[in-house]
Every structure is written in structure tokens, then in C-alpha cells.
Write a protein that holds these residues in place. Structure first.
Motif, PDB file in Angstrom:
ATOM      1  N   VAL A  43      40.470  65.369  36.810  1.00 49.27           N
ATOM      2  CA  VAL A  43      40.478  63.912  36.714  1.00 49.27           C
ATOM      3  C   VAL A  43      41.921  63.439  36.780  1.00 49.27           C
ATOM      4  CG1 VAL A  43      39.838  61.886  35.355  1.00 49.27           C
ATOM      5  CG2 VAL A  43      38.378  63.925  35.312  1.00 49.27           C
ATOM      6  N   ILE A  44      42.218  62.615  37.767  1.00 47.25           N
ATOM      7  CA  ILE A  44      43.566  62.081  37.953  1.00 47.25           C
ATOM      8  C   ILE A  44      43.523  60.569  37.809  1.00 47.25           C
ATOM      9  CG2 ILE A  44      45.496  61.812  39.558  1.00 47.25           C
ATOM     10  CD1 ILE A  44      44.487  64.329  41.013  1.00 47.25           C
ATOM     11  N   CYS A  45      44.388  60.022  36.970  1.00 54.93           N
ATOM     12  CA  CYS A  45      44.585  58.576  36.931  1.00 54.93           C
ATOM     13  C   CYS A  45      45.723  58.242  37.886  1.00 54.93           C
ATOM     14  CB  CYS A  45      44.916  58.101  35.518  1.00 54.93           C
ATOM     15  SG  CYS A  45      43.488  57.992  34.431  1.00 54.93           S
ATOM     16  N   LEU A  46      45.388  57.554  38.953  1.00 54.60           N
ATOM     17  CA  LEU A  46      46.380  57.155  39.949  1.00 54.60           C
ATOM     18  C   LEU A  46      46.827  55.727  39.644  1.00 54.60           C
ATOM     19  CD1 LEU A  46      48.001  57.471  42.503  1.00 54.60           C
ATOM     20  CD2 LEU A  46      45.928  56.963  43.821  1.00 54.60           C
ATOM     21  N   GLU A  47      48.127  55.538  39.463  1.00 58.48           N
ATOM     22  CA  GLU A  47      48.673  54.279  38.955  1.00 58.48           C
ATOM     23  C   GLU A  47      49.631  53.657  39.971  1.00 58.48           C
ATOM     24  OE1 GLU A  47      50.192  56.487  35.824  1.00 58.48           O
ATOM     25  OE2 GLU A  47      48.445  56.370  34.556  1.00 58.48           O
ATOM     26  N   PRO A  48      49.093  52.992  41.013  1.00 54.72           N
ATOM     27  CA  PRO A  48      49.971  52.368  42.003  1.00 54.72           C
ATOM     28  C   PRO A  48      50.678  51.149  41.424  1.00 54.72           C
ATOM     29  CG  PRO A  48      47.728  52.665  42.841  1.00 54.72           C
ATOM     30  CD  PRO A  48      47.678  52.851  41.366  1.00 54.72           C
ATOM     31  N   GLY A  49      51.910  50.949  41.892  1.00 52.54           N
ATOM     32  CA  GLY A  49      52.602  49.702  41.603  1.00 52.54           C
ATOM     33  C   GLY A  49      52.104  48.631  42.562  1.00 52.54           C
ATOM     34  N   PRO A  50      52.848  47.542  42.724  1.00 58.00           N
ATOM     35  CA  PRO A  50      52.411  46.467  43.624  1.00 58.00           C
ATOM     36  C   PRO A  50      52.513  46.865  45.094  1.00 58.00           C
ATOM     37  CG  PRO A  50      54.557  45.969  42.666  1.00 58.00           C
ATOM     38  CD  PRO A  50      54.076  47.189  41.973  1.00 58.00           C
ATOM     39  N   TYR A  51      51.443  46.640  45.821  1.00 58.51           N
ATOM     40  CA  TYR A  51      51.367  46.905  47.258  1.00 58.51           C
ATOM     41  C   TYR A  51      50.733  45.695  47.945  1.00 58.51           C
ATOM     42  CZ  TYR A  51      52.495  51.917  47.009  1.00 58.51           C
ATOM     43  OH  TYR A  51      53.140  53.126  46.834  1.00 58.51           O
ATOM     44  N   SER A  52      50.933  45.601  49.230  1.00 57.40           N
ATOM     45  CA  SER A  52      50.347  44.499  49.990  1.00 57.40           C
ATOM     46  C   SER A  52      48.903  44.839  50.366  1.00 57.40           C
ATOM     47  CB  SER A  52      51.166  44.212  51.249  1.00 57.40           C
ATOM     48  OG  SER A  52      51.324  45.391  52.033  1.00 57.40           O
ATOM     49  N   THR A  53      48.050  44.892  49.344  1.00 61.83           N
ATOM     50  CA  THR A  53      46.650  45.246  49.525  1.00 61.83           C
ATOM     51  C   THR A  53      45.723  44.044  49.400  1.00 61.83           C
ATOM     52  OG1 THR A  53      46.438  45.695  47.162  1.00 61.83           O
ATOM     53  CG2 THR A  53      47.031  47.550  48.584  1.00 61.83           C
ATOM     54  N   GLY A  54      46.258  42.869  49.118  1.00 66.23           N
ATOM     55  CA  GLY A  54      45.428  41.699  48.874  1.00 66.23           C
ATOM     56  C   GLY A  54      45.240  41.414  47.407  1.00 66.23           C
ATOM     57  N   PHE A  55      45.825  42.264  46.526  1.00 64.67           N
ATOM     58  CA  PHE A  55      45.676  42.058  45.087  1.00 64.67           C
ATOM     59  C   PHE A  55      46.157  40.672  44.674  1.00 64.67           C
ATOM     60  CE2 PHE A  55      47.618  41.940  40.876  1.00 64.67           C
ATOM     61  CZ  PHE A  55      46.578  42.363  40.075  1.00 64.67           C
ATOM     62  N   GLY A  56      47.289  40.244  45.208  1.00 66.92           N
ATOM     63  CA  GLY A  56      47.809  38.926  44.861  1.00 66.92           C
ATOM     64  C   GLY A  56      47.470  37.871  45.896  1.00 66.92           C
ATOM     65  N   GLY A  57      46.568  38.210  46.815  1.00 57.02           N
ATOM     66  CA  GLY A  57      46.205  37.277  47.874  1.00 57.02           C
ATOM     67  C   GLY A  57      44.740  36.916  47.854  1.00 57.02           C
ATOM     68  N   ASP A  58      44.050  37.262  48.955  1.00 59.87           N
ATOM     69  CA  ASP A  58      42.662  36.815  49.086  1.00 59.87           C
ATOM     70  C   ASP A  58      41.693  37.588  48.207  1.00 59.87           C
ATOM     71  OD1 ASP A  58      42.839  39.199  50.452  1.00 59.87           O
ATOM     72  OD2 ASP A  58      41.909  38.479  52.301  1.00 59.87           O
ATOM     73  N   SER A  59      42.139  38.684  47.591  1.00 58.39           N
ATOM     74  CA  SER A  59      41.230  39.450  46.729  1.00 58.39           C
ATOM     75  C   SER A  59      41.317  39.020  45.265  1.00 58.39           C
ATOM     76  CB  SER A  59      41.558  40.949  46.830  1.00 58.39           C
ATOM     77  OG  SER A  59      41.300  41.431  48.119  1.00 58.39           O
ATOM     78  N   VAL A  60      42.250  38.169  44.940  1.00 58.81           N
ATOM     79  CA  VAL A  60      42.479  37.824  43.545  1.00 58.81           C
ATOM     80  C   VAL A  60      41.618  36.630  43.129  1.00 58.81           C
ATOM     81  CG1 VAL A  60      44.337  36.125  43.809  1.00 58.81           C
ATOM     82  CG2 VAL A  60      44.336  37.662  41.842  1.00 58.81           C
ATOM     83  N   ARG A  61      41.289  36.585  41.857  1.00 58.78           N
ATOM     84  CA  ARG A  61      40.606  35.434  41.277  1.00 58.78           C
ATOM     85  C   ARG A  61      41.514  34.826  40.212  1.00 58.78           C
ATOM     86  NH1 ARG A  61      34.454  37.996  40.634  1.00 58.78           N
ATOM     87  NH2 ARG A  61      34.453  39.023  42.678  1.00 58.78           N
TER      88      ARG A  61
END
Length: 267
Positions: free
Chosen positions: A173-191
Motif C-alpha cells: 500500500v503506497i500513499c502517493l502525495e502529489p503537490g500542485p499540478y495542472s490537472t484541473g484541481f484548481g480549475g474546472d474540476s473544483v467546487r
């Protein structure tokens, strides 16, 4: 030897990049999305190597059915990536009951349902690797994203126990902890919650300018995590180590300072 993957949230972002990386090197991928149209390009390019699955991970019965279909179709599951999720911006006081429940249903409970569904398959095989995508936000916190942090910290705690429960069965079991990426997290995927005017000054004072990484750059690293014989319990993607290390050093200093109080409360 090729691997078989089960990846949630493959319509875009990390999930899409990782599914593509696995398929490009000859692996097989059960890819889940809410809308199968998003997977048509992958299916057309990679044919039978990809199994497109329509899935809402908040539906526990549907999750178990999708995992059973994938395992039956491919005959095994080697790498499971719990990637599906979304960000929610809002001060803690601004979160509505519906908003925080929806965040937890997807980011935490969705991850739990997939994990529970794949464990019998991995145990029967005697091997498997579960990669829980938590984020830098699973080990530190920023103002204005408390609901998101709550969901990711919950996954971290769940996975810490899980790791110790399933190691005997050959499951990593690996916890993968990405920092900020241009994945839409702060864009169209965010609420976003409705803003309370009393927090206007706080919002301005704590605004963060993110330096975003390129999701494509994570393709080789995710394959390395899938393949390594010495998997880490947790790993960052991106430039998170230095700020997180500083926060943990501050925590240790605080605990040490207040250790006399802790011991005085013991007996």
C-alpha cells in the motif's frame, strides 16, 4: 512481464496520464470514468488492452461489480490506483452539510469501496499493489481547503492501518502525495462554497499562488512505483518535500516543548 491495472478517474489529469503510460508500454488497464465517451480515444488506440468501465465510485455495489468485471476480464489485478476525486474550496464555516458529505463520499468513501472490492482479488493472488492518491494535502493543510484536507487525511489514516493489515498477504500500500499540478484541481474540476463576507480579509491574506507541475512528467515515476521491489509507504510527486519537512520539524519541536505537560497528564 506486463501488469494489469485498475485505475479510477481516467477521463483526464493523472488518471489519464497513468493509464496511457501503462498502455504504451504494453500493460493492460481497466479504466473507470463517469462518461465512457472520454475513453473512446484510448479504446480505439489500444484495443483489447483497455477495458473501459463506467463507474461512480460513490456507489459501493457498482464498485464491487466493476472490480469483479475487471478481474474476470483480465484474470488478475496487479496495480490498483485510487485516483478519482475532486477539490473543494471553502472556509470550514462556509461548508454546507451537502458539500462536505459529497467531498467525503467521493474522496474518502469512494477510495474505501474500491479498496475493499479489490482486496479479495489481491489476497487470492497472493500479491498486488494499491496506490492511494492522497496529495500533499493529505499530510499538510492550507486555509480555505479544509474539507478537501479532511478527506485526504482520512485516506492517509485508513491506508496506514491497511498497510499493516495486508502486508502478510503480499499486498503493498503506497500513499502517493502529489503537490500542485495542472490537472484541473484548481480549475474546472473544483467546487466552491458560497463565500461568507466576514472571511474576505482572511481569504485575501492567505491566497496562494501555485506553481503547477506537468502531469505528463509523472508517467515514468508512476511506472517506477508500480514496478519497484522496494515500494515506499508514501511518496511525493513534485516539489513538496521541503515545505512539508519544515512543517513536521515544527510539529516535533512543539511536541518536545510540551512533553513535560504530556507526562504530567500520565500519572
Amino acid at each position: 512481464m506486463s501488469k494489469t491495472w485498475f485505475i479510477t478517474g481516467t477521463s483526464k489529469g493523472f488518471g489519464r496520464e497513468w493509464a496511457t503510460a501503462a498502455l504504451e508500454r504494453g500493460d493492460r488497464v481497466a479504466a473507470t470514468v463517469r462518461d465512457l465517451d472520454h475513453l473512446r480515444p484510448l479504446a480505439e488506440r489500444y484495443g483489447e488492452a483497455v477495458l473501459p468501465l463506467r463507474l461512480d465510485i460513490t456507489d459501493r455495489a457498482a464498485v464491487f461489480a466493476a472490480v469483479a468485471q475487471a478481474a474476470g476480464h483480465f484474470g488478475a489485478l496487479d496495480v490498483v490506483v485510487n485516483n478519482a476525486g475532486y477539490g473543494h474550496f471553502g472556509m470550514v464555516e462556509e461548508l454546507t452539510e451537502a458539500e462536505i458529505r459529497a467531498e467525503m463520499e467521493t474522496n474518502f468513501f469512494g477510495t474505501l469501496w474500491v479498496t475493499q472490492a479489490v482486496l479479495p482479488v489481491l489476497r487470492a493472488q497472493g500479491h498486488g499493489r494499491i496506490i492511494q492518491v492522497t496529495s500533499e494535502g493529505g499530510v499538510r493543510a492550507f486555509p480555505g481547503i479544509g474539507g478537501y484536507h479532511a478527506s485526504k487525511w482520512a485516506v492517509e489514516g485508513l491506508s496506514e492501518s491497511l498497510r499493516k493489515e495486508v502486508a502478510h498477504f503480499g499486498i503493498d500500500v503506497i500513499c502517493l502525495e502529489p503537490g500542485p499540478y495542472s490537472t484541473g484541481f484548481g480549475g474546472d474540476s473544483v467546487r466552491t462554497s458560497a463565500e461568507h463576507p466576514d472571511y474576505a480579509e482572511v481569504r485575501t491574506a492567505t491566497a496562494i499562488t501555485w506553481t503547477l507541475g506537468d502531469p505528463k512528467a509523472t508517467r515514468a515515476p508512476i511506472l517506477q512505483l508500480a514496478d519497484t521491489d522496494d515500494p515506499p509507504a508514501r511518496a511525493f510527486f513534485g516539489t513538496s518535500f521541503e515545505p512539508v519537512a519544515a512543517e513536521y520539524e515544527e510539529r516535533l519541536a512543539t511536541w518536545r516543548k510540551w512533553q513535560p505537560l504530556a507526562l504530567s497528564a500520565f500519572r
